[in-house]
Motif scaffolding. Structure first.
Motif, PDB file in Angstrom:
ATOM      1  N   MET A   1      30.083 -19.482 -68.975  1.00  0.00           N
ATOM      2  CA  MET A   1      30.348 -18.396 -68.039  1.00  0.00           C
ATOM      3  C   MET A   1      29.420 -17.209 -68.265  1.00  0.00           C
ATOM      4  N   PHE A   2      28.997 -16.975 -69.496  1.00  0.00           N
ATOM      5  CA  PHE A   2      28.211 -15.790 -69.771  1.00  0.00           C
ATOM      6  C   PHE A   2      26.730 -16.100 -69.947  1.00  0.00           C
ATOM      7  N   SER A   3      25.925 -15.103 -69.622  1.00  0.00           N
ATOM      8  CA  SER A   3      24.501 -15.288 -69.795  1.00  0.00           C
ATOM      9  C   SER A   3      24.202 -15.316 -71.285  1.00  0.00           C
ATOM     10  N   GLN A   4      23.032 -15.768 -71.597  1.00  0.00           N
ATOM     11  CA  GLN A   4      22.688 -15.869 -73.012  1.00  0.00           C
ATOM     12  C   GLN A   4      22.558 -14.485 -73.645  1.00  0.00           C
ATOM     13  N   GLU A   5      22.095 -13.537 -72.890  1.00  0.00           N
ATOM     14  CA  GLU A   5      21.799 -12.225 -73.479  1.00  0.00           C
ATOM     15  C   GLU A   5      23.046 -11.342 -73.633  1.00  0.00           C
ATOM     16  N   TYR A   6      23.920 -11.429 -72.705  1.00  0.00           N
ATOM     17  CA  TYR A   6      25.031 -10.488 -72.696  1.00  0.00           C
ATOM     18  C   TYR A   6      26.353 -11.176 -72.376  1.00  0.00           C
ATOM     19  N   ASN A   7      27.352 -10.617 -72.953  1.00  0.00           N
ATOM     20  CA  ASN A   7      28.691 -10.942 -72.512  1.00  0.00           C
ATOM     21  C   ASN A   7      29.004  -9.911 -71.417  1.00  0.00           C
ATOM     22  N   LEU A   8      29.414 -10.373 -70.267  1.00  0.00           N
ATOM     23  CA  LEU A   8      29.622  -9.436 -69.153  1.00  0.00           C
ATOM     24  C   LEU A   8      30.634  -8.341 -69.497  1.00  0.00           C
ATOM     25  N   GLU A   9      31.596  -8.702 -70.295  1.00  0.00           N
ATOM     26  CA  GLU A   9      32.653  -7.745 -70.586  1.00  0.00           C
ATOM     27  C   GLU A   9      32.133  -6.489 -71.294  1.00  0.00           C
ATOM     28  N   VAL A  10      31.142  -6.686 -72.134  1.00  0.00           N
ATOM     29  CA  VAL A  10      30.634  -5.519 -72.865  1.00  0.00           C
ATOM     30  C   VAL A  10      29.814  -4.594 -71.962  1.00  0.00           C
ATOM     31  N   LEU A  11      29.511  -5.065 -70.781  1.00  0.00           N
ATOM     32  CA  LEU A  11      28.757  -4.231 -69.838  1.00  0.00           C
ATOM     33  C   LEU A  11      29.678  -3.371 -68.966  1.00  0.00           C
ATOM     34  N   LEU A  12      30.970  -3.637 -69.059  1.00  0.00           N
ATOM     35  CA  LEU A  12      31.902  -2.862 -68.232  1.00  0.00           C
ATOM     36  C   LEU A  12      31.872  -1.390 -68.613  1.00  0.00           C
ATOM     37  N   PRO A  13      32.048  -0.521 -67.640  1.00  0.00           N
ATOM     38  CA  PRO A  13      31.968   0.920 -67.920  1.00  0.00           C
ATOM     39  C   PRO A  13      33.225   1.422 -68.634  1.00  0.00           C
ATOM     40  N   ASP A  14      33.064   2.552 -69.291  1.00  0.00           N
ATOM     41  CA  ASP A  14      34.233   3.243 -69.834  1.00  0.00           C
ATOM     42  C   ASP A  14      35.060   3.764 -68.648  1.00  0.00           C
ATOM     43  N   THR A  15      36.332   3.978 -68.904  1.00  0.00           N
ATOM     44  CA  THR A  15      37.202   4.487 -67.841  1.00  0.00           C
ATOM     45  C   THR A  15      36.880   5.956 -67.574  1.00  0.00           C
ATOM     46  N   PRO A  16      36.546   6.299 -66.341  1.00  0.00           N
ATOM     47  CA  PRO A  16      36.201   7.706 -66.062  1.00  0.00           C
ATOM     48  C   PRO A  16      37.416   8.622 -66.270  1.00  0.00           C
ATOM     49  N   THR A  17      37.145   9.849 -66.592  1.00  0.00           N
ATOM     50  CA  THR A  17      38.219  10.833 -66.801  1.00  0.00           C
ATOM     51  C   THR A  17      39.044  10.972 -65.515  1.00  0.00           C
ATOM     52  N   GLY A  18      40.373  10.898 -65.689  1.00  0.00           N
ATOM     53  CA  GLY A  18      41.257  11.029 -64.519  1.00  0.00           C
ATOM     54  C   GLY A  18      41.575   9.704 -63.851  1.00  0.00           C
ATOM     55  N   TRP A  19      41.038   8.630 -64.386  1.00  0.00           N
ATOM     56  CA  TRP A  19      41.263   7.300 -63.803  1.00  0.00           C
ATOM     57  C   TRP A  19      41.853   6.373 -64.865  1.00  0.00           C
ATOM     58  N   THR A  20      42.496   5.305 -64.414  1.00  0.00           N
ATOM     59  CA  THR A  20      42.989   4.292 -65.345  1.00  0.00           C
ATOM     60  C   THR A  20      42.616   2.909 -64.803  1.00  0.00           C
ATOM     61  N   THR A  21      42.626   1.939 -65.702  1.00  0.00           N
ATOM     62  CA  THR A  21      42.375   0.575 -65.224  1.00  0.00           C
ATOM     63  C   THR A  21      43.658   0.035 -64.600  1.00  0.00           C
ATOM     64  N   GLU A  22      43.513  -0.864 -63.664  1.00  0.00           N
ATOM     65  CA  GLU A  22      44.661  -1.443 -62.970  1.00  0.00           C
ATOM     66  C   GLU A  22      44.503  -2.967 -62.958  1.00  0.00           C
ATOM     67  N   GLY A  23      45.566  -3.642 -63.328  1.00  0.00           N
ATOM     68  CA  GLY A  23      45.549  -5.106 -63.276  1.00  0.00           C
ATOM     69  C   GLY A  23      44.686  -5.714 -64.361  1.00  0.00           C
ATOM     70  N   GLU A  24      44.587  -7.009 -64.284  1.00  0.00           N
ATOM     71  CA  GLU A  24      43.832  -7.738 -65.300  1.00  0.00           C
ATOM     72  C   GLU A  24      42.339  -7.749 -64.978  1.00  0.00           C
ATOM     73  N   LEU A  25      41.591  -7.865 -66.047  1.00  0.00           N
ATOM     74  CA  LEU A  25      40.163  -8.093 -65.887  1.00  0.00           C
ATOM     75  C   LEU A  25      39.972  -9.492 -65.284  1.00  0.00           C
ATOM     76  N   LYS A  26      39.101  -9.601 -64.309  1.00  0.00           N
ATOM     77  CA  LYS A  26      38.966 -10.903 -63.656  1.00  0.00           C
ATOM     78  C   LYS A  26      37.543 -11.443 -63.765  1.00  0.00           C
ATOM     79  N   PHE A  27      37.457 -12.739 -63.986  1.00  0.00           N
ATOM     80  CA  PHE A  27      36.172 -13.438 -64.052  1.00  0.00           C
ATOM     81  C   PHE A  27      36.157 -14.513 -62.970  1.00  0.00           C
ATOM     82  N   TYR A  28      35.020 -14.694 -62.374  1.00  0.00           N
ATOM     83  CA  TYR A  28      34.868 -15.769 -61.390  1.00  0.00           C
ATOM     84  C   TYR A  28      33.540 -16.460 -61.629  1.00  0.00           C
TER      85      TYR A  28
END
Lengths: 279, 298
Positions: A1-28
């Motif tokens: 599922m992941f490229s050789q160079e990166y795990n996609l998850e580590v590329l996800l952004p930090d949660t911006p101030t005033g926002w929260t994550t919602e639901g599960e992280l999804k992979f396709y």
């Protein structure tokens, strides 16, 4: 599922101030993308997508921002997906970017990134910017645009007026050429369609690189045959009856054609420039 | 190097000919669709500036009036009641095939207007179903004798446009089976289970169509506009063809030059040329315009 160079998850952004994550992280992946993107999956699959990660951010005002990072495996395909959508490259994030109302897209290395909100206001724009900057920083890879672009003559070329592809469905991106794959465009070919001239006098260059010289010659023959039919002028796609010039040729393993030109001279001029740019 | 002077129309004709054959766009529908005395396929376009409020919500009363005016014109009836009775009978079991895509769905108000008119005809409430993604399991749809097809038109990342023709893809077990060649053969779905014969009315919602798509989900409000229209007809191919022309015209206006759909919505001309389902050729469509004419684009 992941490229050789990166795990996609580590590329996800930090949660911006005033926002929260919602639901599960999804992979396709290519098998499951159809369930996620209603009708749009084929675009990414046609550019060899490997996988995508999706995260939703919400705030207490009911706003949503969906972040998607597509692993396109190759730089040229990440660029291809981006170029498919962009009308102008604003160069704000990654290696090319454009902002639409409540939506930021950009590409960097083998990744195509989409940050899309359900609305637009100052808070949302600020969060989209923070998210995009964060992802941009986390992707340290830098990619190259497709080599075939280097052959495009620069004189008269509309800024950001070109698309790159290797699936025949995108042959008509700017100008209707054919509803069928008459030029045998497939995974093994690189193609670019480019806009030249002005809005009032637009003409187009199609350039395709085949694996072998014989492939280009075969495509040229099929193309030539398609245009040798002696049919009556009667269709309903276009009301434009203006006579235009077109022309085509091959050199080595390249086929190239000019459409909708004002004159044979204009056709010859652009074809010659392409010929000279092919080393 | 080969150069050739060629007209735009000739170019398009030449490159489609090899596949479509000499009978390209010859009209040979499997049934007659609202043909006028000139043997043209009748399609009604109705527009009303007061259909949407400032929030973009549709006014149900205005929708009712628009739809009724359109079907009176379409059926040559004296009034709306008579027109609906030409379309439905009290013994019908009616499936209203809507579209619930959350970014641009069929207005609920329009679904209700259709249902209320079906009730007026005398169809019992138990025999009326409104559904999209659940139609394969919906008992009303399973035993339906009549279908009304209603959805908004929007550009689509793979099929060119989301059309009336495409709206029936939920009838099939595996929609992706119809995705090849940019959904070229969607019309084939209409020939299964007598769907074309069952379909009594096609309504293409053009209140706020999407004329260009960006991003993975192919939607951005920036590329919708208030067209305030409905396109109504018996022939889904003809109605889609009219809608497609409006979308193409809007793209030209917005981008300042001809900007073809990418990919082309080939399933619409092929529904005519290859599948003989209806009439795609505008020259063979009698388009009747009602209501506002400003920026009509066709």
């Amino acid at each position: 599922m992941f490229s050789q160079e990166y795990n996609l998850e580590v590329l996800l952004p930090d949660t911006p101030t005033g926002w929260t994550t919602e639901g599960e992280l999804k992979f396709y992946n290519t098998e499951t993308l159809y369930d996620y993107i209603d009708g749009g999956a084929e675009l990414y699959i046609s550019f060899n997508m490997d996988s995508v990660i999706s995260r939703l951010f919400i705030n207490n005002k009911g706003s949503e921002i969906r972040v998607e990072i597509f692993d396109m495996q190759k730089d040229k395909d990440a660029f291809g997906v981006f170029a498919h959508t962009r009308t102008t490259d604003e160069h704000e994030f990654g290696q090319g970017s454009q902002y639409f109302t409540g939506a930021q897209i950009f590409w960097k290395g083998p990744y195509f990134i989409s940050v899309v909100a359900n609305d637009e206001n100052a808070d949302i724009k600020k969060a989209i910017k923070a998210i995009s900057e964060n992802i941009d920083r986390k992707i340290t890879a830098s990619g190259n645009t497709p080599q075939i672009l280097e052959i495009l003559p620069q004189e008269g070329l509309l800024k950001d007026g070109y698309v790159y592809f290797h699936h025949y469905i995108w042959l008509n991106s700017y100008y209707f050429i054919s509803a069928e794959n008459i030029l045998n465009i497939d995974e093994s070919t690189d193609a670019v369609l480019a806009k030249y001239g002005t809005k009032e006098s637009r003409f187009y260059l199609l350039l395709i690189q085949y694996p072998e010289k014989e492939d280009a010659e075969q495509a040229e023959k099929a193309f030539s045959d398609a245009f040798s039919n002696n049919l009556e002028d009667d269709d309903f796609f276009s009301e434009n009856k203006t006579e235009k010039s077109m022309g085509w040729q091959t050199k080595e393993n390249y086929f190239f054609a000019v459409f909708n030109a004002e004159s044979d001279l204009q056709v010859d001029d652009l074809l010659t420039k392409v010929e000279n740019n092919i080393k | 190097m080969t150069t050739k002077k060629i007209s735009r129309r000739k170019l398009i004709k030449d490159t489609t000919a090899a596949t479509f054959g000499a009978a390209l766009f010859l009209n040979s529908p499997i049934r007659l669709f609202g043909h006028s005395s000139e043997n043209l396929t009748k399609v009604v376009l109705i527009r009303n500036k007061s259909i949407l409020n400032s929030e973009g919500e549709a006014n149900k009363e205005v929708l009712q009036t628009m739809l009724n005016e359109a079907i009176v014109k379409l059926t040559n009836a004296n009034n709306a009641q008579e027109a609906w009775k030409k379309i439905l009978t009290k013994d019908d079991i009616l499936g209203i095939k809507t579209n619930v895509w959350n970014k641009l769905r069929t207005p609920v108000e329009l679904e209700q207007v259709i249902k209320e008119n079906a009730l007026q005809v005398g169809i019992s409430e138990d025999n009326i179903g409104i559904d999209d993604r659940g139609i394969r399991d919906n008992p009303v749809f399973k035993k339906s004798t009549a279908l009304i097809n209603v959805r908004p038109m929007r550009t689509h990342a793979w099929s060119g446009v989301g059309s009336l023709l495409k709206n029936y893809i939920m009838f099939v077990d595996r929609p992706s089976a119809y995705h090849s060649d940019s959904c070229a053969d969607l019309a084939a779905i209409w020939k299964l289970d007598n769907r074309i014969e069952k379909t009594r009315l096609n309504i293409l919602v053009m209140l706020t169509p999407l004329f260009h798509g960006v991003g993975p989900h192919h939607f951005n409000k920036q590329f919708t506009w208030k067209y305030n229209g409905l396109i109504v007809g018996f022939d889904p191919v003809a109605v889609d063809s009219v809608g497609l022309k409006i979308i193409e015209a809007k793209r030209t206006v917005h981008f300042g030059e001809e900007t073809p759909l990418n990919p082309p919505a080939k399933h619409i001309p092929l529904a005519d040329a290859r599948h003989k389902l209806g009439t795609a050729d505008p020259a063979k469509i009698n388009l009747l315009r009602l209501g506002d004419n400003e920026d009509i684009l066709i």
